[in-house]
Write a protein that holds these residues in place. Sequence first.
Motif, PDB file in Angstrom:
ATOM      1  N   LYS A  55       0.903  -1.112  -0.014  1.00  0.00           N
ATOM      2  CA  LYS A  55      -0.120  -0.016   0.065  1.00  0.00           C
ATOM      3  C   LYS A  55       0.736   1.208   0.058  1.00  0.00           C
ATOM      4  CE  LYS A  55      -4.149  -1.929   2.059  1.00  0.00           C
ATOM      5  NZ  LYS A  55      -5.148  -1.829   3.202  1.00  0.00           N
ATOM      6  N   ASP A  56       2.240   1.019   0.587  1.00  0.00           N
ATOM      7  CA  ASP A  56       3.101   2.133   0.321  1.00  0.00           C
ATOM      8  C   ASP A  56       3.783   2.285  -0.769  1.00  0.00           C
ATOM      9  OD1 ASP A  56       4.892   0.290   1.027  1.00  0.00           O
ATOM     10  OD2 ASP A  56       5.445   0.936   2.870  1.00  0.00           O
ATOM     11  N   GLY A  57       3.423   1.758  -1.655  1.00  0.00           N
ATOM     12  CA  GLY A  57       4.222   1.413  -3.029  1.00  0.00           C
ATOM     13  C   GLY A  57       5.440   1.024  -3.102  1.00  0.00           C
ATOM     14  N   THR A  58       5.917   0.267  -1.870  1.00  0.00           N
ATOM     15  CA  THR A  58       7.187  -0.645  -2.042  1.00  0.00           C
ATOM     16  C   THR A  58       7.181  -1.621  -2.633  1.00  0.00           C
ATOM     17  OG1 THR A  58       6.826  -1.027   0.332  1.00  0.00           O
ATOM     18  CG2 THR A  58       8.212   0.799  -0.108  1.00  0.00           C
ATOM     19  N   PRO A  59       8.167  -2.472  -2.781  1.00  0.00           N
ATOM     20  CA  PRO A  59       7.786  -3.956  -3.355  1.00  0.00           C
ATOM     21  C   PRO A  59       7.242  -4.886  -2.476  1.00  0.00           C
ATOM     22  CG  PRO A  59      10.292  -3.092  -3.724  1.00  0.00           C
ATOM     23  CD  PRO A  59       9.353  -2.110  -2.854  1.00  0.00           C
ATOM     24  N   PRO A  60       6.471  -5.837  -3.038  1.00  0.00           N
ATOM     25  CA  PRO A  60       5.810  -6.868  -2.416  1.00  0.00           C
ATOM     26  C   PRO A  60       6.606  -7.733  -1.167  1.00  0.00           C
ATOM     27  CG  PRO A  60       6.123  -7.539  -4.638  1.00  0.00           C
ATOM     28  CD  PRO A  60       6.656  -6.028  -4.610  1.00  0.00           C
ATOM     29  N   THR A  61       7.824  -7.816  -1.443  1.00  0.00           N
ATOM     30  CA  THR A  61       8.620  -8.618  -0.537  1.00  0.00           C
ATOM     31  C   THR A  61       9.972  -7.924  -0.385  1.00  0.00           C
ATOM     32  OG1 THR A  61       9.772  -9.946  -2.013  1.00  0.00           O
ATOM     33  CG2 THR A  61       7.416 -10.863  -1.390  1.00  0.00           C
ATOM     34  N   ASN A  62      10.816  -8.496   0.634  1.00  0.00           N
ATOM     35  CA  ASN A  62      12.103  -7.941   0.852  1.00  0.00           C
ATOM     36  C   ASN A  62      13.206  -8.449  -0.029  1.00  0.00           C
ATOM     37  OD1 ASN A  62      12.271 -10.387   2.088  1.00  0.00           O
ATOM     38  ND2 ASN A  62      13.294  -9.773   4.084  1.00  0.00           N
ATOM     39  N   TRP A  63      12.702  -9.567  -0.820  1.00  0.00           N
ATOM     40  CA  TRP A  63      13.707 -10.325  -1.668  1.00  0.00           C
ATOM     41  C   TRP A  63      14.750  -9.201  -2.359  1.00  0.00           C
ATOM     42  CZ3 TRP A  63       9.731 -13.926  -4.242  1.00  0.00           C
ATOM     43  CH2 TRP A  63       8.902 -14.577  -3.331  1.00  0.00           C
ATOM     44  N   LEU A  64      16.090  -9.835  -2.341  1.00  0.00           N
ATOM     45  CA  LEU A  64      16.995  -8.903  -3.067  1.00  0.00           C
ATOM     46  C   LEU A  64      17.589  -9.919  -4.095  1.00  0.00           C
ATOM     47  CD1 LEU A  64      19.278  -8.177   0.415  1.00  0.00           C
ATOM     48  CD2 LEU A  64      17.576  -6.542  -0.838  1.00  0.00           C
ATOM     49  N   SER A  65      18.245  -8.889  -5.046  1.00  0.00           N
ATOM     50  CA  SER A  65      18.847  -9.386  -6.314  1.00  0.00           C
ATOM     51  C   SER A  65      20.252  -9.894  -6.088  1.00  0.00           C
ATOM     52  CB  SER A  65      18.843  -8.301  -7.407  1.00  0.00           C
ATOM     53  OG  SER A  65      19.909  -8.641  -8.124  1.00  0.00           O
ATOM     54  N   VAL A  66      20.723 -10.615  -6.349  1.00  0.00           N
ATOM     55  CA  VAL A  66      22.137 -11.273  -6.334  1.00  0.00           C
ATOM     56  C   VAL A  66      23.186 -10.349  -6.864  1.00  0.00           C
ATOM     57  CG1 VAL A  66      23.892 -12.947  -7.053  1.00  0.00           C
ATOM     58  CG2 VAL A  66      21.538 -13.742  -6.732  1.00  0.00           C
ATOM     59  N   PHE A  67      22.628  -9.565  -7.679  1.00  0.00           N
ATOM     60  CA  PHE A  67      23.579  -8.381  -8.227  1.00  0.00           C
ATOM     61  C   PHE A  67      23.267  -6.952  -7.605  1.00  0.00           C
ATOM     62  CE2 PHE A  67      23.959 -10.519 -12.849  1.00  0.00           C
ATOM     63  CZ  PHE A  67      24.780 -11.621 -12.330  1.00  0.00           C
ATOM     64  N   GLY A  68      22.516  -6.886  -6.552  1.00  0.00           N
ATOM     65  CA  GLY A  68      22.512  -5.705  -5.772  1.00  0.00           C
ATOM     66  C   GLY A  68      20.835  -5.096  -5.868  1.00  0.00           C
ATOM     67  N   GLY A  69      20.507  -4.664  -4.787  1.00  0.00           N
ATOM     68  CA  GLY A  69      19.108  -3.922  -4.742  1.00  0.00           C
ATOM     69  C   GLY A  69      18.121  -4.878  -4.588  1.00  0.00           C
ATOM     70  N   SER A  70      17.023  -4.280  -4.660  1.00  0.00           N
ATOM     71  CA  SER A  70      15.665  -5.284  -4.539  1.00  0.00           C
ATOM     72  C   SER A  70      15.588  -6.264  -5.738  1.00  0.00           C
ATOM     73  CB  SER A  70      14.376  -4.212  -4.630  1.00  0.00           C
ATOM     74  OG  SER A  70      13.515  -4.998  -4.837  1.00  0.00           O
ATOM     75  N   ALA A  71      14.927  -7.206  -5.627  1.00  0.00           N
ATOM     76  CA  ALA A  71      14.749  -8.210  -6.541  1.00  0.00           C
ATOM     77  C   ALA A  71      13.439  -8.107  -7.464  1.00  0.00           C
ATOM     78  CB  ALA A  71      14.562  -9.603  -6.159  1.00  0.00           C
ATOM     79  N   TRP A  72      13.091  -6.750  -7.110  1.00  0.00           N
ATOM     80  CA  TRP A  72      11.668  -6.381  -7.649  1.00  0.00           C
ATOM     81  C   TRP A  72      11.837  -5.139  -8.566  1.00  0.00           C
ATOM     82  CZ3 TRP A  72       7.558  -9.738  -7.762  1.00  0.00           C
ATOM     83  CH2 TRP A  72       7.589 -10.548  -6.633  1.00  0.00           C
ATOM     84  N   THR A  73      11.420  -4.785  -9.789  1.00  0.00           N
ATOM     85  CA  THR A  73      11.452  -3.684 -10.663  1.00  0.00           C
ATOM     86  C   THR A  73      10.057  -3.458 -11.010  1.00  0.00           C
ATOM     87  OG1 THR A  73      13.875  -3.910 -11.405  1.00  0.00           O
ATOM     88  CG2 THR A  73      11.896  -2.766 -12.822  1.00  0.00           C
ATOM     89  N   TRP A  74       9.612  -2.148 -10.764  1.00  0.00           N
ATOM     90  CA  TRP A  74       8.253  -1.536 -11.231  1.00  0.00           C
ATOM     91  C   TRP A  74       8.236  -1.368 -12.661  1.00  0.00           C
ATOM     92  CZ3 TRP A  74       3.824  -0.739  -9.089  1.00  0.00           C
ATOM     93  CH2 TRP A  74       3.057   0.140  -9.647  1.00  0.00           C
ATOM     94  N   ASP A  75       7.030  -1.738 -13.291  1.00  0.00           N
ATOM     95  CA  ASP A  75       6.753  -1.682 -14.556  1.00  0.00           C
ATOM     96  C   ASP A  75       5.623  -0.616 -14.467  1.00  0.00           C
ATOM     97  OD1 ASP A  75       7.437  -2.910 -17.443  1.00  0.00           O
ATOM     98  OD2 ASP A  75       5.240  -2.760 -17.256  1.00  0.00           O
ATOM     99  N   ALA A  76       5.689   0.428 -15.348  1.00  0.00           N
ATOM    100  CA  ALA A  76       4.685   1.338 -15.498  1.00  0.00           C
ATOM    101  C   ALA A  76       3.517   0.926 -16.130  1.00  0.00           C
ATOM    102  CB  ALA A  76       4.992   2.756 -15.786  1.00  0.00           C
ATOM    103  N   ARG A  77       3.697   0.073 -17.306  1.00  0.00           N
ATOM    104  CA  ARG A  77       2.556  -0.363 -18.252  1.00  0.00           C
ATOM    105  C   ARG A  77       1.553  -1.133 -17.259  1.00  0.00           C
ATOM    106  NH1 ARG A  77       7.440  -1.048 -19.874  1.00  0.00           N
ATOM    107  NH2 ARG A  77       8.179  -0.096 -22.120  1.00  0.00           N
ATOM    108  N   ARG A  78       2.207  -2.399 -16.532  1.00  0.00           N
ATOM    109  CA  ARG A  78       1.062  -2.834 -15.880  1.00  0.00           C
ATOM    110  C   ARG A  78       0.697  -2.530 -14.304  1.00  0.00           C
ATOM    111  NH1 ARG A  78       1.299  -9.302 -16.998  1.00  0.00           N
ATOM    112  NH2 ARG A  78       0.799  -9.444 -14.649  1.00  0.00           N
ATOM    113  N   LYS A  79       1.867  -1.249 -13.963  1.00  0.00           N
ATOM    114  CA  LYS A  79       1.526  -1.137 -12.557  1.00  0.00           C
ATOM    115  C   LYS A  79       1.682  -2.021 -11.581  1.00  0.00           C
ATOM    116  CE  LYS A  79      -1.189   3.076 -13.767  1.00  0.00           C
ATOM    117  NZ  LYS A  79      -0.667   2.980 -15.313  1.00  0.00           N
ATOM    118  N   GLN A  80       2.789  -2.923 -11.846  1.00  0.00           N
ATOM    119  CA  GLN A  80       3.068  -3.849 -11.014  1.00  0.00           C
ATOM    120  C   GLN A  80       4.507  -4.001 -10.912  1.00  0.00           C
ATOM    121  OE1 GLN A  80       0.508  -7.438 -12.718  1.00  0.00           O
ATOM    122  NE2 GLN A  80      -0.048  -7.487 -10.605  1.00  0.00           N
TER     123      GLN A  80
END
Length: 535
Positions: free
Chosen positions: A134-159
Amino acid sequence: MSSQEWWKGAVTYQVYPRSFQDTNGDGIGDIPGITARLPHIADLGVDAVWLSPIFTSPMRDMGYDVSDYTDIDPTFGTLQDFDALIERAHSLGLKIIIDQVLSHCSDRHPFFAESRASRHNPRADWFVWADPKKDGTPPTNWLSVFGGSAWTWDARRKQYYLHNFLSEQPDFNFHNPAVQDWHLANMRFWLDRGVDGFRFDTANYFFHDPQLRDNPADFREKSRPDGNPYEMQYHLFDKNRPETTGWMERIRSLLDSYDARASVGEVGDSHHAIRLMGEYTGPKRLHQCYSFEMMGNDYTPATFRQKIEDFFTGAPNGWPMWAFSNHDVPRHVTRWAAHGTTADALAKQAAALILSFEGSICLWQGEELGQTNTDLSFDELTDPQGIAFWPEPVGRDNTRTPMVWDGTENGGFSTGKPWLPVKAPQRARNVAAQAADPDSVLNHYKRMLRFRSERPELRTGRTRFLDLAHPVLGFTRGDSLACIFNLSPSENSIRIKGLSSLTGPSIGAALDGETLTLGPNGVAFATTSGAVGTP
């Protein structure tokens, strides 16, 4: 061994196509170059060749971001070049295993473009999409092996979409059976072209937790943050999921419908790698798995013994593949330098050690030369992981520099500027010079590989470890061969009964009755007479 079980106890040689041999002068290795150098690999005495990715790709992660699973990237050549490679390899008695990067693809893949276009299209659920909190942050705390969140926002699907690696490497949704069916069809394409098997990249990353639960913190005590924060989580929900074994069974069923094909899975996990290797292998699952358990900094008898015993105790029907180095980690001659009197002495002992282990073996190109890591400056890096985490942990470019065939400026790799530099310390360890030196690391590898092929117990004989004091590691293979190693740069003598005589490519070893003396980095292979152990 039956032809169906050629893989069991076999030795595979890993080729990194970008860095093996360039034939057109663009500074990047290619398939014709690999084909031209296959006699070198065959002459070593290995059984198979594993090719890192050669598929169509924008090369954001050097081919581990695939945009077409059934074609060759023009950087490397054509499908016809690949067919010629298969034919030449088979004529030399070599099997060909190719990478399958299935857990994720490139964001340039047409299916991802279709999936991200809307929430309602034929491939809308082929990738892992999730709404934001609800606050706009990623759905989980999962991390990418290559750094940062494992989630990227896509404006087309708004997911958000999931990517365990680069944001340009979206993860497939393997909970969707259509995704599995499509990947099986892609594998069938290559099996029909004559490949002998597959190496599955990131085999424990296929499935995610559909409930999207957060990972807990790593339970291991840490005195300071890890160089890569990914290691600060306990990865319960973003990988290692129980559904993986069912997918392995589907892969095995496909492979078993062809003659004499084999598979190997890569397990990347810092908590349960040995257990997962066992779970993923067996009569109905993958033929074998490897992990990074022997690619760390430990060079001790206890470490090697524990890994091997843990595997065979936990998975008596499974099968491991052991490796000391690959394209993702620093070369072992560099990692373990403090344990050798010289780089050559350490390289020779490491060859004797790994080629004595129960299981299958994978050798990394250049390992047969005792090759060392290349020191690179930041401006010479191409690896996104190395760039992101500079200077710690060291990236992967240092181990991926070109193969060195001779002592010329570019090491005989290319007539153009190599994509990564060939520097003097690596150039000194070249194939031509070592081939002419009977005492070279290269010729020791050849002797050791011939010894393994001539002794059936080294391929399939069971292992019994001997209770010897540190730094000596000892075990028997089968009923007639003892393998004993002094893992230190100092001489050691031990009393041991049941050894009859030294044999094979022993190094710096002397046997006098029940006293075995091993010089620095010494190796003893001995025939046995009765039970072997300490008096």
